[in-house]
Design a protein around this motif. Structure first.
Motif, PDB file in Angstrom:
ATOM      1  N   TYR A  52      -7.438   0.055   4.638  1.00  0.00           N
ATOM      2  CA  TYR A  52      -6.455   0.493   3.714  1.00  0.00           C
ATOM      3  C   TYR A  52      -5.845   1.524   5.056  1.00  0.00           C
ATOM      4  CZ  TYR A  52      -7.638  -1.738  -0.282  1.00  0.00           C
ATOM      5  OH  TYR A  52      -8.136  -2.594  -1.661  1.00  0.00           O
ATOM      6  N   GLU A 103     -13.546   6.845   4.109  1.00  0.00           N
ATOM      7  CA  GLU A 103     -12.714   7.869   4.471  1.00  0.00           C
ATOM      8  C   GLU A 103     -12.988   7.673   6.157  1.00  0.00           C
ATOM      9  OE1 GLU A 103     -11.240  10.355   2.003  1.00  0.00           O
ATOM     10  OE2 GLU A 103     -10.017   9.243   0.733  1.00  0.00           O
ATOM     11  N   GLN A 116       1.000  -1.558  -0.056  1.00  0.00           N
ATOM     12  CA  GLN A 116      -0.121   0.382   0.340  1.00  0.00           C
ATOM     13  C   GLN A 116       0.525   1.458   0.007  1.00  0.00           C
ATOM     14  OE1 GLN A 116      -2.440  -0.242   2.702  1.00  0.00           O
ATOM     15  NE2 GLN A 116      -3.197  -1.928   3.098  1.00  0.00           N
ATOM     16  N   ASP A 117       1.956   1.440  -0.377  1.00  0.00           N
ATOM     17  CA  ASP A 117       3.233   2.401  -0.136  1.00  0.00           C
ATOM     18  C   ASP A 117       2.811   3.054   1.105  1.00  0.00           C
ATOM     19  OD1 ASP A 117       3.841   1.643  -2.958  1.00  0.00           O
ATOM     20  OD2 ASP A 117       1.807   2.913  -3.577  1.00  0.00           O
ATOM     21  N   MET A 118       3.425   2.066   2.013  1.00  0.00           N
ATOM     22  CA  MET A 118       3.471   2.328   3.197  1.00  0.00           C
ATOM     23  C   MET A 118       4.479   1.882   3.790  1.00  0.00           C
ATOM     24  SD  MET A 118       1.101   4.901   4.457  1.00  0.00           S
ATOM     25  CE  MET A 118      -0.323   4.995   3.947  1.00  0.00           C
ATOM     26  N   THR A 143     -11.335  10.342   9.688  1.00  0.00           N
ATOM     27  CA  THR A 143      -9.938  10.307  10.593  1.00  0.00           C
ATOM     28  C   THR A 143      -9.418   9.724  12.008  1.00  0.00           C
ATOM     29  OG1 THR A 143     -11.163  12.610  11.125  1.00  0.00           O
ATOM     30  CG2 THR A 143     -10.049  12.355   8.973  1.00  0.00           C
ATOM     31  N   GLY A 202      -4.232   5.235   6.338  1.00  0.00           N
ATOM     32  CA  GLY A 202      -4.479   6.487   5.840  1.00  0.00           C
ATOM     33  C   GLY A 202      -3.292   6.971   5.443  1.00  0.00           C
ATOM     34  N   SER A 203      -3.138   8.097   4.531  1.00  0.00           N
ATOM     35  CA  SER A 203      -1.841   8.675   4.852  1.00  0.00           C
ATOM     36  C   SER A 203      -1.899   9.392   6.186  1.00  0.00           C
ATOM     37  CB  SER A 203      -1.652  10.404   3.847  1.00  0.00           C
ATOM     38  OG  SER A 203      -3.609  10.803   3.864  1.00  0.00           O
ATOM     39  N   TYR A 260      -6.229  14.479   7.628  1.00  0.00           N
ATOM     40  CA  TYR A 260      -6.568  13.359   6.268  1.00  0.00           C
ATOM     41  C   TYR A 260      -6.323  11.844   7.212  1.00  0.00           C
ATOM     42  CZ  TYR A 260      -3.305  16.622   3.331  1.00  0.00           C
ATOM     43  OH  TYR A 260      -3.217  18.161   2.545  1.00  0.00           O
ATOM     44  N   ILE A 273       1.281   8.200   8.872  1.00  0.00           N
ATOM     45  CA  ILE A 273       2.665   8.271   8.394  1.00  0.00           C
ATOM     46  C   ILE A 273       3.017   9.456   9.566  1.00  0.00           C
ATOM     47  CG2 ILE A 273       4.370   9.282   7.439  1.00  0.00           C
ATOM     48  CD1 ILE A 273       3.614   7.183   5.092  1.00  0.00           C
ATOM     49  N   SER A 274       1.853  10.740   9.192  1.00  0.00           N
ATOM     50  CA  SER A 274       1.726  11.549   9.886  1.00  0.00           C
ATOM     51  C   SER A 274       1.669  12.257  11.528  1.00  0.00           C
ATOM     52  CB  SER A 274       0.756  12.773   9.407  1.00  0.00           C
ATOM     53  OG  SER A 274       1.161  13.234   7.354  1.00  0.00           O
TER      54      SER A 274
END
Length: 447
Positions: A381, A288, A91-93, A290, A383-384, A275, A387-388
């Motif tokens: 999945y 989605e 998942q590009d994480m 938060t 979420g972006s 996000y 990472i934050s």
């Protein structure tokens, strides 16, 4: 009291203390700031070695056995504990995958190997040449290992999954909890001081003079090594003779570093809450959510306990950490007006303790994204914001460790000025000067 008693310097208020001989499971506390400065243990090498060997065994079993499986609508999906590395990578994480692997697998493994090597050498009376290096990085490994946090993340994930799917617990699930328990026991019983004394014995001849107990070390131009705790004479030494760590004034840029990392955490906290933390695909439609959305959803579903845990760990703790760090920095600037320095030191310990627990939500998302992959029905999945949010936790932890608590006691304001020696003494309302410099109380069961 012996003619030449062992002395230590409190790492939080800089007070020089004498260590009286004692037997049994005891902890020596600083009489001024109540910081634990010395641990008395019975046969620490044998006890911690047994715990560490058991932890290694259960860790290997956890990584190789099935962890858990879920089923819904006749479809079953299983996972092993290390599957998050490939799932999050797909998942590009990769950054999140690396951080979790570092905190959950690599650093705990390095800690256990250090404990086993040190205890084995001590019992067999062998001095391994590589032990001083392992001991130098041990403190970092222990601080950043998050086995207990991952354990809480597993429990929170289970409570969230129970309302969605059927769960089957694999053998690796039970061995993981055994690993976590034995790991914590091994760390708590391991005597780092005993290892330093054995593998790199102290050479008391390097000190041409001795610090006076009962007053701070800085006005006497003494300090303690940030690595092994050896007392160093700043007038005659430039590095520690035992571990060869250079003498440096970590308080010089302490406030600037703390403020810089805290401000960076504030900046990262904004996208972490804007996000999505998690994306759920159910029957072809994406939802989605938060961090706050997840708390609201859990509360509406009646999972009040899980909602409270996520709210405290993901919302309250980061905000509290940031505010307390700013408050500590402000208190140092207004130190002349500060009376209760013990309270400020306790605040610092709280910030240091709660630092890693905000990572619970990151671990929960990683577990959910790994296990909930039921094709054509439901997939979760990361979420972006994952990472934050991990960056916020890491930055606040670095900020807390950049802060020098000795600043709360006036460190750096009167270096080499003995006129302040009277102010350095232990105040009578806390511990009279004529009383022993250490106070011993029974240690917890874990050591």
């Amino acid at each position: 009291m012996t003619d030449n008693p062992e002395k230590v310097i409190c790492g939080q208020c800089d007070l020089v203390l004498e260590v009286p001989p004692r037997e049994g499971h005891l902890v020596g506390y600083c009489p001024r700031c109540r910081n634990a400065v010395h641990h008395y243990r019975v046969r620490p090498s044998r006890v911690s070695l047994c715990y560490a060997l058991a932890a290694i065994f259960f860790l290997a079993a956890t990584d190789s056995l099935p962890f858990m499986a879920i089923s819904a609508a006749g479809i079953e999906q299983g996972m092993q504990v290390l599957d998050y590395t490939t799932v999050l990578g797909a998942q590009d994480m990769w950054a999140a995958s690396f951080v979790i692997f570092l905190f959950m697998q690599f650093l705990p493994l390095m800690t256990l190997l250090t404990i086993i090597a040190g205890d084995t050498g001590k019992i067999l009376k062998k001095r391994f040449f590589f032990m001083p290096f392992l001991l130098k990085i041990l403190h970092f490994n222990v601080e950043w290992s998050m086995v207990e946090v991952f354990m809480v993340g597993v429990l929170v994930s289970l409570i969230k999954l129970i309302s969605m799917v059927n769960i089957e617990y694999g053998s690796g699930f039970w061995t993981f909890f055994a690993f976590a328990i034995f790991y914590l026991l091994a760390v708590s019983r391991f005597s780092e001081e005993e290892m330093w004394n054995y593998f790199a014995p102290r050479d008391k001849k390097h000190l041409k003079r001795s610090p006076d107990a009962g007053i701070r070390a800085e006005p006497q131009n003494f300090c303690s090594c940030t690595c092994c705790g050896e007392i160093l004479d700043m007038e005659n030494e430039t590095e520690c003779p035992r571990c060869h760590t250079g003498i440096r004034d970590r308080s010089a840029q302490s406030l600037h570093k703390t403020l810089a990392f805290t401000l960076a955490a504030i900046v990262m906290y904004i996208p972490a809450n804007i996000y999505p933390m998690m994306v759920t695909t159910y029957l072809g439609s994406d939802l989605e959510s938060t961090v706050i959305d997840g708390v609201i959803t859990l509360w509406e579903l009646g999972s009040y306990f899980v909602a409270a845990v996520i709210l405290i760990a993901s919302i309250f703790i980061p905000i509290i950490k940031i505010l307390l760090l700013l408050y500590l920095c402000w208190s140092v600037k207004k130190l002349r007006r500060t009376r209760n320095r013990v309270f400020l030191t306790v605040v610092y310990r709280i910030v240091e303790f709660i630092g890693k627990w905000s990572m619970v939500d990151v671990f929960v998302v990683a577990i959910m994204a790994t296990i909930v992959r039921i094709q054509n029905l439901m997939t979760i999945y990361a979420g972006s914001a994952m990472i934050s949010f991990a960056a916020v936790v890491i930055l606040t932890m670095i900020a807390a460790r950049s802060f020098d608590p000795r600043l709360l006691w006036g460190y750096g304001k009167d270096r080499a000025d003995h006129s302040h020696a009277e102010d350095d003494k232990v105040t009578p309302d806390k511990t009279p000067p004529e009383e022993p410099q250490n106070k011993q109380v029974p240690a917890p069961a874990a050591g």
